[in-house]
Design a protein around this motif. Structure first.
Motif, PDB file in Angstrom:
ATOM      1  N   THR A   1       0.832  -1.206   0.000  1.00  5.64           N
ATOM      2  CA  THR A   1       0.000   0.000   0.000  1.00  5.64           C
ATOM      3  C   THR A   1       0.868   1.258   0.000  1.00  5.64           C
ATOM      4  N   MET A   2       1.951   1.217   0.748  1.00  3.09           N
ATOM      5  CA  MET A   2       2.894   2.350   0.736  1.00  3.09           C
ATOM      6  C   MET A   2       3.429   2.590  -0.678  1.00  3.09           C
ATOM      7  N   ALA A   3       3.811   1.486  -1.352  1.00  4.62           N
ATOM      8  CA  ALA A   3       4.366   1.623  -2.704  1.00  4.62           C
ATOM      9  C   ALA A   3       3.320   2.181  -3.670  1.00  4.62           C
ATOM     10  N   LEU A   4       2.082   1.713  -3.532  1.00  5.74           N
ATOM     11  CA  LEU A   4       1.013   2.197  -4.416  1.00  5.74           C
ATOM     12  C   LEU A   4       0.780   3.694  -4.206  1.00  5.74           C
ATOM     13  N   TYR A   5       0.777   4.130  -2.969  1.00  6.15           N
ATOM     14  CA  TYR A   5       0.524   5.559  -2.736  1.00  6.15           C
ATOM     15  C   TYR A   5       1.695   6.438  -3.151  1.00  6.15           C
ATOM     16  N   ARG A   6       2.900   5.868  -3.221  1.00  6.50           N
ATOM     17  CA  ARG A   6       3.995   6.658  -3.800  1.00  6.50           C
ATOM     18  C   ARG A   6       3.653   7.012  -5.242  1.00  6.50           C
ATOM     19  N   GLU A   7       3.048   6.076  -5.949  1.00  6.40           N
ATOM     20  CA  GLU A   7       2.668   6.371  -7.336  1.00  6.40           C
ATOM     21  C   GLU A   7       1.519   7.372  -7.393  1.00  6.40           C
ATOM     22  N   VAL A   8       0.595   7.249  -6.472  1.00  2.38           N
ATOM     23  CA  VAL A   8      -0.554   8.163  -6.481  1.00  2.38           C
ATOM     24  C   VAL A   8      -0.101   9.598  -6.176  1.00  2.38           C
ATOM     25  N   PHE A   9       0.790   9.744  -5.202  1.00  2.00           N
ATOM     26  CA  PHE A   9       1.306  11.079  -4.855  1.00  2.00           C
ATOM     27  C   PHE A   9       2.431  11.531  -5.803  1.00  2.00           C
ATOM     28  N   ARG A  10       2.893  10.615  -6.627  1.00  2.00           N
ATOM     29  CA  ARG A  10       4.058  10.864  -7.500  1.00  2.00           C
ATOM     30  C   ARG A  10       5.254  11.305  -6.668  1.00  2.00           C
TER      31      ARG A  10
END
Lengths: 391, 391
Positions: free
Chosen positions: A35-44
């Motif tokens: 989930t942390m990795a996914l939100y890195r993409e969402v926040f860029r």
């Protein structure tokens, strides 16, 4: 079809009915890392410190501010609507020395204005919203981060209303902390607040690290001024999400599943595509309401893609019309707060509702309601204008 | 089968996949009211101010303490385990003048000891846990409320670990504030914290009422010392759940559905029957682990029904045994914190896991693991002892 919260993506709700596992189960900690990795993409962003706060978007805001701001710290808050007032109010409760600049509701600040204010006030933190749903405005923020970094000022941005529906690039824009919620363009329910912190922000937070009695180990010395909240203490929350997995709260597993699914769907779609989807359906809705004879509210060069505000026509009872939309058509639209309460309607096209059928059905229903309320929109004008955008 | 969070009741998870509605939709506000009524039955109270905090049980604790305690206020915290330390730690962060009494882990206070300490310290608030999962102890609390009321002392009780699994009668016991979570005997996921406040507690909280800028109306004058948190400000949260429906956070709708379903299931079962169910399955588990040769930890006259602690046998690697339980049998059991870390295992029978098949399967697996670890429990002894309890 209001300004959020909106109905969630059914795929997110389905993910939330999955059975729970223990909070230190290897699958659970792996899912937290995913989930942390996914939100890195969402926040860029490449920020290691990208995680969830267990509460609504407001909990994310308070976690950021209470962890960054010590009593007496100077903070600059540009206010463009209700949610700027909220940042001010939370910063005040943190005991900060709060400096405010205001712009009329329905406008944004020029980034040069922000830079001037930062140079004048020299705050520890510049705290602003990107999208303020109360006015539908989207504050430009691509330049101010660099100015702040040069001056040693940390930036905090509330992107609850805007993220995934409007361009946002945390690292490219050199922003330090951002917090969001699931209930707008992310297509989930309220109750989990994604947050990301730059290394500089993590350093500030960890400079106030006080490990809880009962789980403290040797070397866990208290540092700096204790953060006023335990629940929203980012130093402790980082230890919980980090490799030490130090017990803090009991992770809200169902909300984690929801937050993960929101991000998975966005990453699968691509963040640019998600923004473009919101732009398309927002444009269609805007064209439609204008064609129904409604006057748009606010500086149209700086609105968010995902919500449009229109002035309630003279002679129309705005609340009665909203009630009719809900009762007869099952469609919710919003009014706004403070000076705009009862003066505008706000219509969203976000998350799962950024869909052609949702836009056209809303416009068809709105035509009925406006006509019943005594106005005379051209028949089929709203739907036709939106269809033209799609064509 | 750990000390919580545990796997949720499937009926609760199903309720949580329902679609969302707007936060001021008449169905939504009716559902909020229904949830308040249900939790009055769960807490056994007539308190009007019975609602949910949008966060984990720890958010509920902090909401209570930060809203009741002003900086400098005296608070008395009896510590019987880790979660007493947590109350102390949160109260300290509120700026309170914290007085602590301690009893060895594995014991409880006599209520007369509590009363003496209250008379000596004369706090504004007595803040205690009922069940401290770290030690499995259940603090008797049926008498202390009356003593406190006589002295004008407010009582706060954290019933996260104990509610619905052990007798609790908020009004009969004359307690002022109680907070819980869903992830133990309530059979739901972490992320929503039911709370109830007496009229006296509501008066204290409302004596510190500061309505947010932007939604403030005439007559909304600031009162008393501002509460340090916005997110956990009970005066504002009461206005949101109350007839004014003043906007605060965006209600975490999916968690509300889950919390409502947890309470519906308990009320349908009956609170006495729920406590009896936990007593039965907890007794069976306790008989079973004892028959497997394990030594029970703590004062057995004062344990909670829903969790048992046993000493890890000499020569057995406790973490390896727990890992084998999880990997080979899909069953999680816990260790504990601080002085008990690695010294005890904690095995829960709570919520959806307070079931005969869950108890017997756990005992069957534990026998295998204990034998593999080199101990010699009598074959089938654990399961047989539990079956005898059921018979």
């Amino acid at each position: 079809m209001g300004p959020g919260p909106v109905n969630a993506d059914p795929r997110v709700l389905r993910a939330m009915s999955a059975q729970l596992v223990g909070q230190f189960d290897p699958w659970m900690t792996a899912t937290m890392n995913e989930t942390m990795a996914l939100y890195r993409e969402v926040f860029r962003t490449a920020n290691d410190a990208t995680l969830l706060i267990d509460g609504t978007s407001r909990a994310g805001i308070e976690a950021a501010l209470v962890s960054l701001l010590e009593p007496g710290d100077r903070v600059l808050v540009p206010v463009l609507g209700r949610f700027g007032h909220l940042l001010r109010e939370i910063a005040e409760r943190c005991g900060a020395d709060v400096h405010v600049i205001e712009t009329p509701w329905g406008t944004v600040f020029d980034e040069e204005q922000l830079a001037d204010a930062v140079r004048r006030v020299r705050p520890k933190v510049l705290a602003t919203v990107q999208g303020d749903t109360s006015t539908t405005m989207c504050q430009p923020l691509s330049q101010i981060g660099a100015v702040c970094r040069e001056l040693g000022v940390l930036t905090y941005v509330d992107v609850t209303a805007s993220l995934a529906g409007n361009a946002f690039a945390m690292d490219d824009w050199q922003l330090d902390v951002a917090t969001a919620g699931l209930q707008k363009c992310l297509g989930g329910p309220s109750g989990s607040a994604p947050i990301s912190l730059s290394d500089a922000a993590v350093d500030v937070v960890n400079g106030r690290r006080h490990v809880e009695a009962g789980i403290r180990e040797s070397g866990d010395d208290d540092r700096g001024e204790r953060i006023r909240s335990n629940y929203l203490d980012l130093a402790m929350i980082l230890d919980y999400w980090g490799p030490r997995r130090l017990n803090h709260h009991t992770e809200a597993t169902t909300m984690l599943y929801g937050a993960r699914e929101c991000a998975r769907l966005l990453v699968e779609e691509g963040m640019d595509a998600a923004v473009e989807r919101h732009r398309l359906h927002g444009s269609a809705m805007t064209a439609g309401v204008r064609a129904l004879g409604l006057v748009l509210f606010g500086d149209q060069a700086h609105t968010m893609n995902n919500v449009v505000a229109v002035e309630i026509p003279d002679g129309v009872d705005g609340d009665a019309a909203r009630a009719q939309m809900l009762t007869d058509f099952g469609i919710e639209i919003g009014t706004s707060f403070g000076p705009l309460h009862g003066r505008v309607w706000r219509i969203g096209t976000m998350g799962w509702n950024a869909r052609r059928d949702a836009v056209l059905t809303t416009l068809a229903a709105l035509e009925q309601v406006l006509r019943a309320a005594g106005t005379s929109p051209a028949p089929r004008a709203g739907v036709a204008a939106a269809q033209e955008v799609y064509a």
